[in-house]
Enzyme design. Structure first.
Site, PDB file in Angstrom:
ATOM      1  N   HIS A  80     -38.445  14.418  36.525  1.00 52.64           N
ATOM      2  CA  HIS A  80     -37.915  15.805  36.672  1.00 52.64           C
ATOM      3  C   HIS A  80     -37.108  16.503  35.545  1.00 52.64           C
ATOM      4  O   HIS A  80     -36.526  17.471  36.028  1.00 52.64           O
ATOM      5  CB  HIS A  80     -37.370  15.868  38.052  1.00 52.64           C
ATOM      6  N   ASP A  88     -43.836  19.054  40.250  1.00 51.36           N
ATOM      7  CA  ASP A  88     -44.042  18.070  40.928  1.00 51.36           C
ATOM      8  C   ASP A  88     -44.683  18.396  42.324  1.00 51.36           C
ATOM      9  O   ASP A  88     -45.354  17.580  43.209  1.00 51.36           O
ATOM     10  CB  ASP A  88     -42.709  17.178  40.877  1.00 51.36           C
ATOM     11  N   TYR A 118     -33.618   6.560  37.521  1.00 51.79           N
ATOM     12  CA  TYR A 118     -34.527   7.813  37.647  1.00 51.79           C
ATOM     13  C   TYR A 118     -34.451   8.236  36.260  1.00 51.79           C
ATOM     14  O   TYR A 118     -33.605   8.495  35.450  1.00 51.79           O
ATOM     15  CB  TYR A 118     -33.690   8.664  38.507  1.00 51.79           C
ATOM     16  N   CYS A 128     -34.891  16.128  48.367  1.00 55.73           N
ATOM     17  CA  CYS A 128     -33.730  16.761  48.553  1.00 55.73           C
ATOM     18  C   CYS A 128     -33.878  17.336  50.083  1.00 55.73           C
ATOM     19  O   CYS A 128     -35.058  17.459  50.553  1.00 55.73           O
ATOM     20  CB  CYS A 128     -33.558  18.065  47.663  1.00 55.73           C
TER      21      CYS A 128
END
Ligand code: ADP
Ligand code: SF4
Length: 691
Positions: free
Chosen positions: A173, A266, A170, A31
């Site tokens: 997360h 993470d 994906y 991000c």
């Protein structure tokens, strides 16, 4: 300079299905607070990373359908063909420098409250969405699953049209449907997508297979998977289902990008984790697949990277934060310029500003986010605009960066610092528990400055206004920092706290200068960033009894943005620090402090022989004010411009001080502008303007 042969292995190409990465440096998706909202900024920022040598440059999360709408977060979007052009712009910027562009496609399930699209969020089973919004995600039926696969596939095809070389499926997360389906605590289904592990992994397998079939001849297909959630048997575990899943799908994707979920695990800050902290969780992956593996762990040390490859832990060095702090990290290693690496300090200011829904910034890299709108390049800076002599007063992060960048422009610079040591607040704060990596802010700049013959440094030189006027500088930057207030003034108090002028009241500056107060100590935190918690931790380490009181409902509340809050609170609890939340400090008495409940105003007393006030700071700007107060004297002294920068201008983060120092140097010789950067919409409007 040429590359040290020890690092040759890092520059070997890696095949990712039908495409080839030119080296082993892989900027994982991250991000950036720009995304689709500031697309030109985003594209330029990615392009700079490609130029800096990252062979793979990834997007942030790209949501694929209105039901995957993560409005609120400033990410990317690929719902229709109309979204292709801005992503194509990023691909062009990456390709211009010979790197591969990767897109990370996501449907965030319960983490996509669809605030903009007003669709009903989707999930394996019925569940409230993340946060506390009064919205629930509904259980997907078979039609929804078919649709999801179609949306994903459509996005893959559009990504190829945009020019991407690699698509990332994906499941990391705890943020994407494919990953959420794998977890029994979320997936309560009884159909072929629930129950057995094979069933729970089905959706992930299908979207990878769909992508391979559609674009596998031209694009690499990556599986991004969180092998562990660090929540024990309730979640994914790397030595149980995490491993089984990699075994089940081992040869299906062209590359495995593996990490630990959630984002708080993470991107752990340096206060709580060392370089390479994910290795115990991810090192099994290469044993069960022949496909290349990428992983992260805030890697900035080339020798460490080499050993990861040689020891069969990773094939590619993944990085988000190290690539933000130094977009040119690979090129510097390639060119044998190890000492020029600008190492990430692990502070998570980058994450913090993304969470603040604004363009990312970085403590170490002041050009981050400014690549397009200000045209700032992390490694190139325009030559000086004249022969002005520059005097910088104060060698904290603002002064060091100002001297460094002005020196790089070719100006003759003098840097004067009152203390024996350089670094200002960074030098002091990096001696606090857990913050030693922050010292890299000064180490990098001091090293750079030492290489420049045109920058002279005078430590132990506290300048007076008279000395500044006599010095003979044309441009002066006052970077004299700030001091913590003792009177308690802050967010919750706009008047001095009664009793705060007592001898038992101290500030973080006192503690950092070595004062160990008499206990019990009350640390009063109305600042809400790291300082209150760190001071409490330090004093506990000194063997003092400590209570931390704060008007907020949790300790160090802003550190939620830097992904640290729960760790800080846990650490203080473990250290037996007393915690008083929702509590204003009403008065300081003799060995006692009066706290007031923020809701009821009810008073209660706690024993406190000393108080450390962590509320707000005041600029140390007396020198600036004295100089600025007499324009005539400045003029007579030949000083063409006088600036205050960093904490002396406005006390804030170290990142802000570095930025201000950099800006001062960049703008030397330029006309001041009311709006000193380009804006996306106004630039776009200009493109479409009628003649
Ligand atoms: P910033 O974060 O803005 O860089 P810091 O507080 O870290 O600010 O650094 C300010 C530095 O300025 C300190 O190291 C301090 O010793 C130094 N300083 C303050 N006043 C003077 C002065 N009159 N002359 C030289 N150095 C000064
Ligand atoms: Fe690293 Fe801090 Fe920069 Fe983020 S802001 S990249 S954590 S130095």
């Amino acid at each position: 300079m040429s590359r040290d042969p020890r690092y040759d292995i890092l520059f070997e190409p890696v095949e990712i299905g039908p495409v080839t990465a030119r080296n082993r440096f892989y900027q994982v998706p991250h991000c950036n607070g720009m995304g689709r909202t500031f697309p030109s900024s985003m594209a330029a920022m990615r392009g700079v990373k490609a130029e800096g040598g990252w062979a793979v440059v990834s997007t942030e999360q790209i949501d694929i359908h209105p039901s995957a709408d993560i409005t609120g977060a400033t990410e990317g979007r690929l719902w229709s063909d109309q979204d292709i052009p801005y992503l194509a712009r990023m691909c062009d910027a990456v390709h211009e420098h010979g790197s591969l562009a990767l897109i990370e496609l996501t449907h965030n399930g319960k983490s996509a409250p669809a605030a903009y699209s007003r669709e009903v969020p989707l999930f394996p089973s019925h569940i409230p969405v993340v946060g506390n919004a009064p919205v629930q995600a509904r259980a997907m039926d078979r039609t929804d699953i078919r649709n999801y696969r179609r949306w994903h596939l459509d996005a893959v095809k559009r990504a190829r049209r945009a020019g991407f070389d690699i698509v990332c499926c994906y499941a990391a997360h705890n943020l994407s449907l494919a990953g959420q389906f794998m977890l029994p605590r979320y997936n309560r289904r009884t159909d072929e997508y629930g129950g057995s592990l094979e069933n729970r992994v089905r959706l992930f397998r299908e979207i990878i297979e769909d992508a391979k079939e559609a674009v596998g001849d031209t694009m690499g297909v990556v599986a991004r998977f969180a092998v562990d959630e660090r929540r024990g048997a309730e979640g994914m575990e790397f030595d149980k289902e995490g491993r089984e899943i990699v075994e089940m799908l081992a040869e299906l994707p062209d590359l495995w990008d593996v990490n630990v979920a959630e984002w708080v695990n993470d991107s752990i800050t340096s206060r709580f984790a060392e370089e390479g902290f994910q290795e115990p969780f991810i090192s099994f992956v290469k044993q069960v697949t022949t496909k290349p593996v990428v992983g992260v762990g805030r890697y900035t040390t080339p020798d460490r990277m080499v050993s990861l490859v040689k020891n069969g832990v990773l094939d590619m060095i993944g990085a988000a934060r190290p690539s933000i702090a130094d977009p040119f990290l690979p090129r510097k290693i390639e060119e044998g310029r190890i000492e020029d690496l600008r190492e990430c300090i692990g502070c998570n200011i980058c994450v913090g500003w993304d969470h603040m829904l604004s363009p990312m910034r970085c403590t170490q890299n002041p050009t981050k986010g400014e690549e397009w709108r200000k045209g700032w390049h992390p490694e190139r800076i325009p030559r000086k605009a004249g022969d002005d002599k520059v005097l910088v007063i104060g060698a904290g992060p603002a002064g060091l960066e100002a001297a460094c960048a002005a020196g790089q422009r070719g100006y003759d610079v003098t840097l004067a610092e009152a203390a024996e040591e350089l670094g200002g607040r960074v030098a002091r704060e990096s001696r606090l528990p857990g913050l030693s990596a922050w010292g890299r802010v000064q180490d990098y700049r001091v090293h750079q400055i030492r290489q420049m013959v045109n920058v002279e440094v005078f430590p132990a030189s506290r300048l007076t206004a008279g000395q500044v006027l006599e010095f003979g500088a044309d441009r002066v930057a006052v970077a004299t920092g700030a001091r913590w207030r003792k009177d308690g003034f802050g967010r919750a108090h706009q008047f001095p706290i009664p009793g705060a002028d007592g001898a038992c009241v101290l500030t973080p500056d006192d503690i950092m200068s070595g004062v160990v107060p008499e206990g019990p100590v009350l640390v009063y935190d109305d600042d809400h960033y790291y300082m209150g918690g760190v001071i409490a931790e330090k004093l506990r380490g000194d063997g003092v009894e400590v209570t931390l009181a704060t008007p907020d409902p949790v300790v160090s509340s802003w550190t939620d943005f830097t992904l640290e809050q729960h760790r800080i609170q846990a650490r203080l609890i473990e250290l037996d620090v007393g915690i008083e939340v929702n509590a204003r400090l009403a008065a300081v008495g003799d060995s006692v402090a009066t706290l007031a409940c923020v809701f009821t105003g009810r008073h209660r007393e706690v024993a406190a022989a000393s108080i450390v006030m962590v509320t707000s700071r005041l600029p140390d700007d007396a020198l600036y004010r004295e100089l600025a107060g007499n324009a005539e004297r400045l003029c007579d002294a030949g000083i063409a411009s006088l600036h205050r920068i960093g904490d002396c201008h406005g006390p804030a983060t170290i990142a802000a001080a570095v930025y201000e120092g950099h800006r001062f140097a960049r703008e030397l010789g330029a006309e001041p502008a009311d709006i000193p950067f380009k804006r996306e919409l106004t630039e776009l409007a200009a493109e479409f303007a009628l003649p």
